[in-house]
Enzyme design. Structure first.
Site, mmCIF file in Angstrom:
data_model
loop_
_atom_site.group_PDB
_atom_site.id
_atom_site.type_symbol
_atom_site.label_atom_id
_atom_site.label_comp_id
_atom_site.label_asym_id
_atom_site.label_seq_id
_atom_site.Cartn_x
_atom_site.Cartn_y
_atom_site.Cartn_z
ATOM 1 N NE ARG A 176 -3.124 -0.061 3.408
ATOM 2 C CZ ARG A 176 -4.356 0.529 3.202
ATOM 3 N NH1 ARG A 176 -4.905 -0.303 2.463
ATOM 4 N NH2 ARG A 176 -4.415 1.620 3.737
ATOM 5 N NE ARG A 180 3.496 9.068 -5.569
ATOM 6 C CZ ARG A 180 2.931 9.167 -4.305
ATOM 7 N NH1 ARG A 180 3.523 10.170 -3.405
ATOM 8 N NH2 ARG A 180 1.563 9.113 -4.228
ATOM 9 N NE ARG A 253 -1.763 -1.641 13.202
ATOM 10 C CZ ARG A 253 -1.714 -0.280 13.525
ATOM 11 N NH1 ARG A 253 -1.495 0.410 14.598
ATOM 12 N NH2 ARG A 253 -2.251 0.472 12.459
ATOM 13 N NE ARG A 283 -0.828 7.393 13.041
ATOM 14 C CZ ARG A 283 -1.804 7.236 11.942
ATOM 15 N NH1 ARG A 283 -1.321 7.885 10.558
ATOM 16 N NH2 ARG A 283 -2.960 7.058 12.025
ATOM 17 C CD GLU A 306 -1.988 6.234 15.734
ATOM 18 O OE1 GLU A 306 -1.898 5.284 14.747
ATOM 19 O OE2 GLU A 306 -2.793 7.183 15.281
ATOM 20 C CE1 TYR A 354 -5.250 -1.100 7.723
ATOM 21 C CE2 TYR A 354 -6.121 -0.457 5.401
ATOM 22 C CZ TYR A 354 -5.268 0.027 6.698
ATOM 23 O OH TYR A 354 -4.819 1.228 7.240
ATOM 24 C CG ASP A 356 -8.010 2.622 2.740
ATOM 25 O OD1 ASP A 356 -7.693 2.764 3.632
ATOM 26 O OD2 ASP A 356 -7.227 2.679 1.436
#
Length: 385
Positions: A176, A180, A253, A283, A306, A354, A356
């Site tokens: 995911r 680039r 998780r 994070r 987090e 999972y 989105d």
């Protein structure tokens, strides 16, 4: 019957006021069916729940950025909310250094000094560790970017986030992540991206307009009673719990959050990932930067640290761990779910997948359409008999 629920002749009892349950309820209500939505929490919205604190819209259960390439889903959510133009450009902090992220040409310039796509590709060819069949997370990312990038950006963060060795996790998790060889720092590839200007809770409230909703309801405390209130049930909770953990408990998780309000601007960005394994949190979010149009006007700030946390029954399950063991177990539950009369299973927990946000909504739209087609065919066959 609970005095909080007004009736006992609903067409659909929807268990869970997250995005799947909310979308399904909206579609069936608009088609003329009577729905009631119940949720164990004291609020609607599931994990996308947000609330105003000191003028700042706080993502209580972690960052949620809506993104999609699907025109119809983008049009759908825009019926219920006005979205800002937030673009997700997280940073990575490793020790005392901050890097551009996701991995792009700027990241590789900061790491190796390369300045062109050609130089970057040449360097990557030198450091990649070939693997004929990279079926776990570590092998796959090493085959793409080599060990230095892996250990700086991926390894420590992944071990903290999933509380597992990356070799034990499927490659699908890391695929995911964009890689680039341009200076594009946008985390997502999608055509549409943004956050509701008035927060996700307001969006969900608008989606549930005119639909009966009862919070603080534990469906399993009196399952037979709640099932009796409606002709059909839409279940969005944990599929293993629905079947009383017959084949064992699926693994997840989970997360915990520390919220803090302070003066000024803390980090100058909405999301910074802390990838060093010795940093205890994964994070830090600074919520006012999710609304870039108003961030500079707010003198205080709210940050959230987090942490990944060990999942135990009773804690909030966030992300399914789709390794071989859990996948095999889920298939057994999925077969039971397929044959459970009068019950529709949907969403991240019920499908152990999972998703989105746009995928959850898309799944709910597909399943509600399928249900309406089934009802239409049933009515047609009845009328032609």
């Amino acid at each position: 019957m609970s005095s909080l629920i007004k009736d006992n002749n609903y067409d659909y009892l929807i268990v869970g006021a997250g995005l799947f349950g909310t979308t399904f309820a909206r579609e069936m209500t608009d088609a003329g069916y009577k729905c009631v939505v119940v949720d164990k929490r004291k609020h609607i919205g599931g994990n996308v729940y947000s609330e105003k604190r000191s003028g700042i819209d706080v993502h209580v259960y972690g960052a949620h950025i809506f993104h999609t390439n699907n025109d119809k889903i983008w049009e759908y959510v825009n019926r219920f909310a006005t979205f800002n133009n937030y673009i997700n450009k997280p940073k990575v902090r490793f020790g005392d250094k901050i890097f551009s992220f996701p991995i792009n040409l700027m990241t590789l310039h900061q790491l190796w000094g390369v300045t062109t796509p050609e130089e970057a590709e040449k360097k990557l060819q030198e450091v990649r560790i070939p693997c004929e069949n990279p079926d776990n997370l570590e092998d796959w990312i090493l085959s793409q970017v080599g060990r230095e990038v892996y250990e700086t950006f991926i390894k420590g963060y992944t071990m903290k986030q999933w509380q597992r060795d990356p070799k034990e996790l499927p490659a699908s998790i890391i695929k995911r992540l964009p890689i680039r060889l341009t200076f594009d720092e946008n985390y997502f590839f999608d055509k549409y991206q943004g956050i509701p200007t008035e927060g996700y809770t307001q969006m969900v409230e608008n989606m549930l307009d005119g639909i009966e909703v009862v919070t603080n309801v534990d469906y399993f405390s009196n399952k037979s009673h709640y099932d009796s209130l409606a002709k059909n049930v839409v279940f969005t909770g944990k599929v293993d719990e629905y079947f009383d953990f017959r084949f064992g408990e699926l693994e997840y998780r989970t997360l915990r959050f520390e919220h803090e309000e302070i003066e000024g601007d803390f980090q100058g960005n909405a999301v910074i990932n802390y990838t060093h394994p010795e940093t205890p949190y994964t994070r830090i979010l600074e919520h006012k930067h999710f609304q870039p149009q108003t961030a500079s006007k707010i003198s205080n700030t709210i940050v959230t640290r987090e942490y990944s946390d060990e999942y135990k029954r009773g804690k909030t399950p966030y992300y399914p761990i789709n390794n071989d063991k859990n996948t095999k177990m889920y298939k057994k539950y999925a077969l039971l779910a397929k044959n459970e009369p009068g019950v529709i299973f949907g969403g991240r927990l019920a499908e152990y997948k999972y998703y989105d946000m746009h995928q959850v909504i898309g799944s709910a739209l597909v399943k509600s359409k399928r249900e309406l087609e089934k009802l239409s065919n049933s009515a047609y066959n009845k009328n032609t008999d």
